[in-house]
Design an enzyme around this catalytic site. Structure first.
Site, PDB file in Angstrom:
ATOM      1  N   GLU A  91       0.831  -1.213   0.000  1.00  0.00           N
ATOM      2  CA  GLU A  91       0.000   0.000   0.000  1.00  0.00           C
ATOM      3  C   GLU A  91       0.861   1.257   0.000  1.00  0.00           C
ATOM      4  OE1 GLU A  91      -3.043  -0.039  -0.570  1.00  0.00           O
ATOM      5  OE2 GLU A  91      -3.662  -2.076  -0.078  1.00  0.00           O
ATOM      6  N   ARG A 101     -18.183   0.052   5.101  1.00  0.00           N
ATOM      7  CA  ARG A 101     -19.298  -0.507   4.322  1.00  0.00           C
ATOM      8  C   ARG A 101     -19.974  -1.635   5.105  1.00  0.00           C
ATOM      9  NH1 ARG A 101     -19.389  -4.209   0.681  1.00  0.00           N
ATOM     10  NH2 ARG A 101     -17.150  -4.548   0.746  1.00  0.00           N
ATOM     11  N   CYS A 154      -8.317  -1.701   7.986  1.00  0.00           N
ATOM     12  CA  CYS A 154      -6.912  -1.748   7.542  1.00  0.00           C
ATOM     13  C   CYS A 154      -6.356  -0.348   7.305  1.00  0.00           C
ATOM     14  CB  CYS A 154      -6.763  -2.606   6.290  1.00  0.00           C
ATOM     15  SG  CYS A 154      -6.933  -4.364   6.665  1.00  0.00           S
ATOM     16  N   HIS A 180      -1.528  -5.603   1.962  1.00  0.00           N
ATOM     17  CA  HIS A 180      -2.746  -6.419   1.895  1.00  0.00           C
ATOM     18  C   HIS A 180      -2.434  -7.751   1.221  1.00  0.00           C
ATOM     19  CE1 HIS A 180      -5.956  -3.184   2.618  1.00  0.00           C
ATOM     20  NE2 HIS A 180      -6.392  -4.240   3.290  1.00  0.00           N
TER      21      HIS A 180
HETATM   22  N1  PCA Z   1      -8.844  -6.613   6.253  1.00  0.00           N
HETATM   23  C1  PCA Z   1      -9.769  -5.526   6.497  1.00  0.00           C
HETATM   24  C2  PCA Z   1      -9.706  -5.271   7.984  1.00  0.00           C
HETATM   25  C3  PCA Z   1      -9.033  -6.472   8.560  1.00  0.00           C
HETATM   26  C4  PCA Z   1      -8.451  -7.170   7.423  1.00  0.00           C
HETATM   27  O1  PCA Z   1      -7.728  -8.167   7.487  1.00  0.00           O
HETATM   28  C5  PCA Z   1      -9.477  -4.291   5.631  1.00  0.00           C
HETATM   29  O2  PCA Z   1      -8.923  -4.442   4.524  1.00  0.00           O
HETATM   30  O3  PCA Z   1      -9.796  -3.186   6.044  1.00  0.00           O
END
Ligand code: PCA
Length: 224
Positions: A91, A101, A154, A180
């Site tokens: 990211e 959401r 996140c 991610h």
């Molecule tokens: N993914 C979510 C929150 C926790 C996770 O593992 C996100 O992308 O916000």
């Protein structure tokens, strides 16, 4: 004979990796399973510490702040699940907004609230995201640079992390950011096996430790 004092073992600098609890009805979260598998590993003279954060607005940042105080890491990578993505996503930017959401694991669902009132609109990752991306490519592991971490927990943790590193005494030299990861095969399509996600994260950590300042100039932008 004077007794020799035991020389204290020098502690290696730490890399903190965090993952999240399962959320949104899922039984597992690959982010936690992968960082847990790396706990205790040594990478380029650093020891990996893995910790799990609750998928809850607010509480996740309270836990993260405590972990930073306890472990004083040299590098921090928070990891989360992004269902629907095909690659490990480095990211680029965290934004100062919560806009959920779906409810989090404590049924909280903030809409258009700042993560930190009065803080800047955004922070860039201070990880060498291009060097990490290049290292994954060399290893044949799907990777990409992502221009948004969303507006759920996140991004909340990513923004909170970067704000803490930018503002807390003694933390300005600590580099940090967010990655991610896709679903596991049992969660749906697209997916990556846990072993690939885990190894990809280890490669990304190694690349981040090797690139001690700045980043490589490699195109990994998005047209849309
Ligand atoms: N993914 C979510 C929150 C926790 C996770 O593992 C996100 O992308 O916000």
């Amino acid at each position: 004979m004077p007794r020799l004092k035991a020389t204290p073992r020098p502690t290696l600098p730490a890399v903190l990796l965090t993952g999240f609890d399962p959320f949104g009805g899922d039984a597992v979260n690959p982010s936690w399973l992968a960082v847990q598998a790396l706990h205790g590993r040594r990478i380029l003279g650093h020891r990996i510490i893995a910790a799990r954060l609750p998928t809850v607005f607010g509480d996740s940042l309270i836990a993260l702040r405590a972990l930073l105080r306890e472990h004083r890491p040299a590098l921090v990578i928070c990891v989360g699940q992004a269902g629907g993505r095909t690659a490990l996503s480095m990211e680029r930017v965290a934004i100062n907004v919560d806009d959920a959401r779906i409810p989090d694991n404590a049924a909280r669902q903030p809409i258009d609230a700042p993560v930190v009132p009065g803080a800047p609109a955004a922070y860039f990752s201070t990880l060498p995201i291009k060097a990490m991306h290049a290292a994954l490519q060399r290893a044949g592991i799907p990777g990409e640079v992502s221009q948004t971490a969303g507006t759920f927990v996140c991004n909340h943790v990513f923004f909170g992390l970067m704000h803490l590193l930018a503002t807390q005494r003694g933390m300005r030299k600590v580099r940090g950011g967010f990655v991610h990861v896709p679903w596991l095969p049992e969660q749906g399509v697209p997916s990556l096996p846990l072993a690939v996600i885990t190894e990809g994260l280890a490669i990304a950590v190694r690349a981040a430790l090797r690139q001690t300042s700045g980043d490589q100039a490699l195109g990994a932008g998005a047209t849309h």
